[in-house]
Design a protein around this motif. Structure first.
Motif, PDB file in Angstrom:
ATOM      1  N   PHE A  59      12.584  10.235  -8.762  1.00  0.00           N
ATOM      2  CA  PHE A  59      11.393  10.680  -8.050  1.00  0.00           C
ATOM      3  C   PHE A  59      11.255   9.916  -6.738  1.00  0.00           C
ATOM      4  O   PHE A  59      10.963  10.501  -5.681  1.00  0.00           O
ATOM      5  CB  PHE A  59      10.168  10.468  -8.930  1.00  0.00           C
ATOM      6  CG  PHE A  59       8.870  10.948  -8.327  1.00  0.00           C
ATOM      7  CD1 PHE A  59       8.411  12.232  -8.590  1.00  0.00           C
ATOM      8  CD2 PHE A  59       8.108  10.117  -7.518  1.00  0.00           C
ATOM      9  CE1 PHE A  59       7.210  12.676  -8.035  1.00  0.00           C
ATOM     10  CE2 PHE A  59       6.915  10.548  -6.966  1.00  0.00           C
ATOM     11  CZ  PHE A  59       6.459  11.833  -7.227  1.00  0.00           C
ATOM     12  N   ALA A  60      11.466   8.605  -6.780  1.00  0.00           N
ATOM     13  CA  ALA A  60      11.353   7.774  -5.570  1.00  0.00           C
ATOM     14  C   ALA A  60      12.391   8.188  -4.526  1.00  0.00           C
ATOM     15  O   ALA A  60      12.101   8.201  -3.319  1.00  0.00           O
ATOM     16  CB  ALA A  60      11.514   6.300  -5.929  1.00  0.00           C
ATOM     17  N   ASN A  61      13.594   8.543  -4.956  1.00  0.00           N
ATOM     18  CA  ASN A  61      14.621   8.987  -4.016  1.00  0.00           C
ATOM     19  C   ASN A  61      14.197  10.270  -3.311  1.00  0.00           C
ATOM     20  O   ASN A  61      14.391  10.411  -2.093  1.00  0.00           O
ATOM     21  CB  ASN A  61      15.951   9.212  -4.750  1.00  0.00           C
ATOM     22  CG  ASN A  61      16.643   7.908  -5.097  1.00  0.00           C
ATOM     23  OD1 ASN A  61      16.357   6.861  -4.515  1.00  0.00           O
ATOM     24  ND2 ASN A  61      17.554   7.958  -6.048  1.00  0.00           N
ATOM     25  N   GLU A  99       9.326  15.549   5.017  1.00  0.00           N
ATOM     26  CA  GLU A  99       9.017  16.876   4.471  1.00  0.00           C
ATOM     27  C   GLU A  99       8.939  16.837   2.946  1.00  0.00           C
ATOM     28  O   GLU A  99       8.042  17.450   2.350  1.00  0.00           O
ATOM     29  CB  GLU A  99      10.084  17.889   4.913  1.00  0.00           C
ATOM     30  CG  GLU A  99      10.063  18.247   6.379  1.00  0.00           C
ATOM     31  CD  GLU A  99      10.847  17.254   7.235  1.00  0.00           C
ATOM     32  OE1 GLU A  99      10.895  17.444   8.461  1.00  0.00           O
ATOM     33  OE2 GLU A  99      11.415  16.290   6.673  1.00  0.00           O
ATOM     34  N   TRP A 100       9.868  16.107   2.317  1.00  0.00           N
ATOM     35  CA  TRP A 100       9.839  16.019   0.861  1.00  0.00           C
ATOM     36  C   TRP A 100       8.622  15.228   0.380  1.00  0.00           C
ATOM     37  O   TRP A 100       7.995  15.581  -0.627  1.00  0.00           O
ATOM     38  CB  TRP A 100      11.125  15.377   0.326  1.00  0.00           C
ATOM     39  CG  TRP A 100      12.140  16.382  -0.099  1.00  0.00           C
ATOM     40  CD1 TRP A 100      13.342  16.651   0.489  1.00  0.00           C
ATOM     41  CD2 TRP A 100      12.030  17.284  -1.208  1.00  0.00           C
ATOM     42  NE1 TRP A 100      13.985  17.661  -0.177  1.00  0.00           N
ATOM     43  CE2 TRP A 100      13.211  18.069  -1.233  1.00  0.00           C
ATOM     44  CE3 TRP A 100      11.066  17.517  -2.170  1.00  0.00           C
ATOM     45  CZ2 TRP A 100      13.442  19.058  -2.180  1.00  0.00           C
ATOM     46  CZ3 TRP A 100      11.291  18.500  -3.138  1.00  0.00           C
ATOM     47  CH2 TRP A 100      12.455  19.258  -3.125  1.00  0.00           C
ATOM     48  N   ARG A 101       8.265  14.161   1.098  1.00  0.00           N
ATOM     49  CA  ARG A 101       7.097  13.385   0.711  1.00  0.00           C
ATOM     50  C   ARG A 101       5.836  14.252   0.778  1.00  0.00           C
ATOM     51  O   ARG A 101       5.026  14.262  -0.147  1.00  0.00           O
ATOM     52  CB  ARG A 101       6.949  12.158   1.614  1.00  0.00           C
ATOM     53  CG  ARG A 101       5.772  11.264   1.224  1.00  0.00           C
ATOM     54  CD  ARG A 101       5.628  10.071   2.158  1.00  0.00           C
ATOM     55  NE  ARG A 101       6.809   9.216   2.096  1.00  0.00           N
ATOM     56  CZ  ARG A 101       7.711   9.103   3.049  1.00  0.00           C
ATOM     57  NH1 ARG A 101       7.578   9.800   4.163  1.00  0.00           N
ATOM     58  NH2 ARG A 101       8.742   8.303   2.906  1.00  0.00           N
ATOM     59  N   GLY A 103       0.815  -1.213   0.000  1.00  0.00           N
ATOM     60  CA  GLY A 103       0.000   0.000   0.000  1.00  0.00           C
ATOM     61  C   GLY A 103       0.846   1.258   0.000  1.00  0.00           C
ATOM     62  O   GLY A 103       0.524   2.236  -0.689  1.00  0.00           O
ATOM     63  N   GLU A 104       1.945   1.256   0.746  1.00  0.00           N
ATOM     64  CA  GLU A 104       2.833   2.417   0.790  1.00  0.00           C
ATOM     65  C   GLU A 104       3.492   2.648  -0.568  1.00  0.00           C
ATOM     66  O   GLU A 104       3.616   3.795  -1.031  1.00  0.00           O
ATOM     67  CB  GLU A 104       3.888   2.221   1.879  1.00  0.00           C
ATOM     68  CG  GLU A 104       3.318   2.237   3.290  1.00  0.00           C
ATOM     69  CD  GLU A 104       4.352   1.884   4.345  1.00  0.00           C
ATOM     70  OE1 GLU A 104       5.495   1.521   3.946  1.00  0.00           O
ATOM     71  OE2 GLU A 104       4.037   1.974   5.534  1.00  0.00           O
ATOM     72  N   GLN A 105       3.920   1.571  -1.216  1.00  0.00           N
ATOM     73  CA  GLN A 105       4.541   1.702  -2.530  1.00  0.00           C
ATOM     74  C   GLN A 105       3.519   2.147  -3.576  1.00  0.00           C
ATOM     75  O   GLN A 105       3.836   2.908  -4.490  1.00  0.00           O
ATOM     76  CB  GLN A 105       5.195   0.391  -2.943  1.00  0.00           C
ATOM     77  CG  GLN A 105       6.402   0.019  -2.113  1.00  0.00           C
ATOM     78  CD  GLN A 105       7.469   1.097  -2.123  1.00  0.00           C
ATOM     79  OE1 GLN A 105       7.867   1.595  -3.176  1.00  0.00           O
ATOM     80  NE2 GLN A 105       7.934   1.473  -0.940  1.00  0.00           N
ATOM     81  N   CYS A 106       2.297   1.664  -3.439  1.00  0.00           N
ATOM     82  CA  CYS A 106       1.247   2.039  -4.386  1.00  0.00           C
ATOM     83  C   CYS A 106       0.915   3.523  -4.255  1.00  0.00           C
ATOM     84  O   CYS A 106       0.593   4.186  -5.244  1.00  0.00           O
ATOM     85  CB  CYS A 106       0.008   1.182  -4.147  1.00  0.00           C
ATOM     86  SG  CYS A 106      -1.168   1.194  -5.519  1.00  0.00           S
ATOM     87  N   HIS A 107       0.988   4.057  -3.031  1.00  0.00           N
ATOM     88  CA  HIS A 107       0.759   5.493  -2.828  1.00  0.00           C
ATOM     89  C   HIS A 107       1.823   6.313  -3.560  1.00  0.00           C
ATOM     90  O   HIS A 107       1.521   7.331  -4.192  1.00  0.00           O
ATOM     91  CB  HIS A 107       0.769   5.802  -1.338  1.00  0.00           C
ATOM     92  CG  HIS A 107       0.473   7.224  -1.006  1.00  0.00           C
ATOM     93  ND1 HIS A 107      -0.618   7.912  -1.507  1.00  0.00           N
ATOM     94  CD2 HIS A 107       1.140   8.120  -0.220  1.00  0.00           C
ATOM     95  CE1 HIS A 107      -0.623   9.141  -1.042  1.00  0.00           C
ATOM     96  NE2 HIS A 107       0.440   9.297  -0.276  1.00  0.00           N
ATOM     97  N   LEU A 108       3.072   5.868  -3.492  1.00  0.00           N
ATOM     98  CA  LEU A 108       4.148   6.508  -4.255  1.00  0.00           C
ATOM     99  C   LEU A 108       3.849   6.429  -5.743  1.00  0.00           C
ATOM    100  O   LEU A 108       3.974   7.425  -6.471  1.00  0.00           O
ATOM    101  CB  LEU A 108       5.478   5.820  -3.919  1.00  0.00           C
ATOM    102  CG  LEU A 108       6.646   5.995  -4.900  1.00  0.00           C
ATOM    103  CD1 LEU A 108       7.032   7.453  -5.028  1.00  0.00           C
ATOM    104  CD2 LEU A 108       7.847   5.157  -4.455  1.00  0.00           C
TER     105      LEU A 108
END
Length: 449
Positions: free
Chosen positions: A270-272, A279-281, A205-210
């Motif tokens: 982008f993932a990095n 804060e960046w997220r 779920g966390e990866q899918c949000h990204l």
């Protein structure tokens, strides 16, 4: 070497006319203290707009059918397969011969999780993607299933594989989307860890949000991967989630659908950034939300709002990079700057040109007509001034003919700023100069090491 088999939909999304049955189970419904029991289907209607609905067939309850159908409910609850679902009661009706009663229940939150996502591990997960652009030109097309365009998005620990539907179904879906404005399944997504280790549904779920935020930036509008299914090594389902697709069809974006390798190159960068800090997220989530809101039809009635939102997003990026990340000025010092100076500083650091060119002809022509004391110094000055004319009731300049240019220029700056801050150095579609969506050029700051 034989090609792999294409990813197949877990649910029957081939017909947009009928609601898709996602799950079945037993239900217990309480309406003003009267309890009804029965069975329900979890449905996903795609027309007129996607939404999850439980459609229940009920029996029991010491109450007349007419009261059930027409009485206003003040207290209600709904349990599906023993799990309470927060929401509200929709349509109710009495079945034939008054033998059963029907009820629609609308969940309050999505995605719906009907199992323990933390303890159920899988080695891969499948998601369904709606209204994503019909792309080609990925770097890994040689390893794709026959006839299926493929994108491989790889970060440090995870890989997403995006595949078009087999037998030309993606192209047919887009014909319907363009002709009818409907929501259609266009691609399948597979998630795996790079080391092959199992992962929980919560991790997925966390990866899918990204992924959802990344795809929204790629498309220029919302495009969410939904209805995920975790798979064990033997192919058995380990967990499921349910959600209605969130889609929009924007007029432009920086992404060139015929050069899908652009997305493959950007994704790890982008993932990095996304994973660099909380804060960046939060910044990227906020900026992409405003970006998708602002990226509407250029001559719509909401263009004034789009101009304002695009510049709010730019200032949010500028604050994150200049104050939080680089610590070049203090928060108070940043607030004391003119809006145009904040943007000018961001663009200078990113290598984005600020001069006014004939790519924005209405702004250029209007600026030529101003006196020397009123002229805009550059693009940041122009868009900030035009934004101020919308926000403040009194303006010394008549800039009404510049709204479309200001909208395009603001979004061009926003797209380039996100690309630059991720470290991207490839090609993109320039919304200011492109004649066709297939047109692309190098980013202004050139290739980065």
């Amino acid at each position: 070497m034989s090609r792999p088999q294409p990813l197949m939909s877990v649910y029957n999304f081939t017909s947009a006319q009928e609601p898709v049955i996602l799950s079945k189970g037993t239900v217990e419904v309480s309406l003003d203290g009267t309890v009804y029991r029965g069975t329900a289907d979890l449905l996903l209607p795609l027309i007129p707009s996607p939404r999850l609905i439980f459609h229940a067939s009920l029996q029991g309850g010491e109450i007349s059918p007419l009261v059930f159908a027409f009485k206003e409910t003040t207290e209600s609850s709904f349990s599906f397969s023993g799990l309470g679902i927060e929401g509200f009661c929709g349509a109710r009706k009495v079945g034939e011969n008054f033998e059963n009663w029907e009820l629609d229940w609308h969940p309050k939150f999505e995605p719906l999780v009907l199992c323990d996502m933390q303890s159920k591990n899988s080695v891969s997960a499948i998601f369904h993607l709606f209204n994503f652009p019909d792309f080609n030109g990925g770097q890994y097309q040689d390893a794709a299933p026959a006839g299926c365009a493929q994108l491989i998005l790889t970060s440090e620990e995870w890989t997403f594989s995006l595949q078009a539907l087999p037998d030309g179904a993606t192209r047919e879906a887009w014909k319907r989307i363009k002709a009818e404005g409907v929501c259609c399944l266009t691609h399948m997504v597979k998630l795996e860890r790079n080391d092959g280790k199992p992962f929980s549904g919560k991790d997925a779920g966390e990866q899918c949000h990204l992924l959802d935020n990344f795809l929204a930036f790629v498309k220029g509008g919302w495009c969410t991967a939904v209805c995920g299914v975790g798979l064990a090594g033997n192919g058995e389902k380990t967990w499921t989630t349910f959600a209605s697709p969130r889609t929009s069809n924007p007029p432009y974006s920086w992404f060139t659908p015929f050069k899908a390798s652009q997305a493959e190159r950007l994704f790890p960068m982008f993932a990095n950034r996304w994973q660099q800090s909380d804060e960046w997220r939060e910044c990227l989530q906020t900026v992409i939300y405003w970006y998708t809101q602002a990226n509407t039809s250029g001559r719509s009635l909401s263009i004034d709002t789009a101009i304002i939102l695009a510049q709010v997003a730019l200032e949010r990026l500028a604050h994150q990079y200049i104050v939080v990340d680089r610590k070049m000025v203090s928060g108070k010092g940043f607030d004391d700057l003119w809006a145009s100076d904040r943007l000018r500083m961001l663009f200078s650091l990113c290598g984005i040109p600020s001069e006014i060119t004939h790519a924005v002809p209405d702004i250029s022509k209007k600026n030529d007509g101003f006196s020397n004391s009123s002229k805009w110094l550059d693009g940041p000055h122009a868009i900030a001034d035009i934004r101020n004319s919308l926000v403040h009731p009194v303006s010394k300049k008549d800039v009404r003919g510049c709204y479309v240019d200001a909208w395009k220029l603001s979004l061009w700056y926003l797209e380039l700023s996100v690309l630059a801050l991720c470290g991207y150095g490839g090609t993109y579609t320039n919304r200011l100069t492109a004649t066709y969506t297939s047109d692309s050029e190098s980013v202004p700051w050139g290739q980065k090491a």
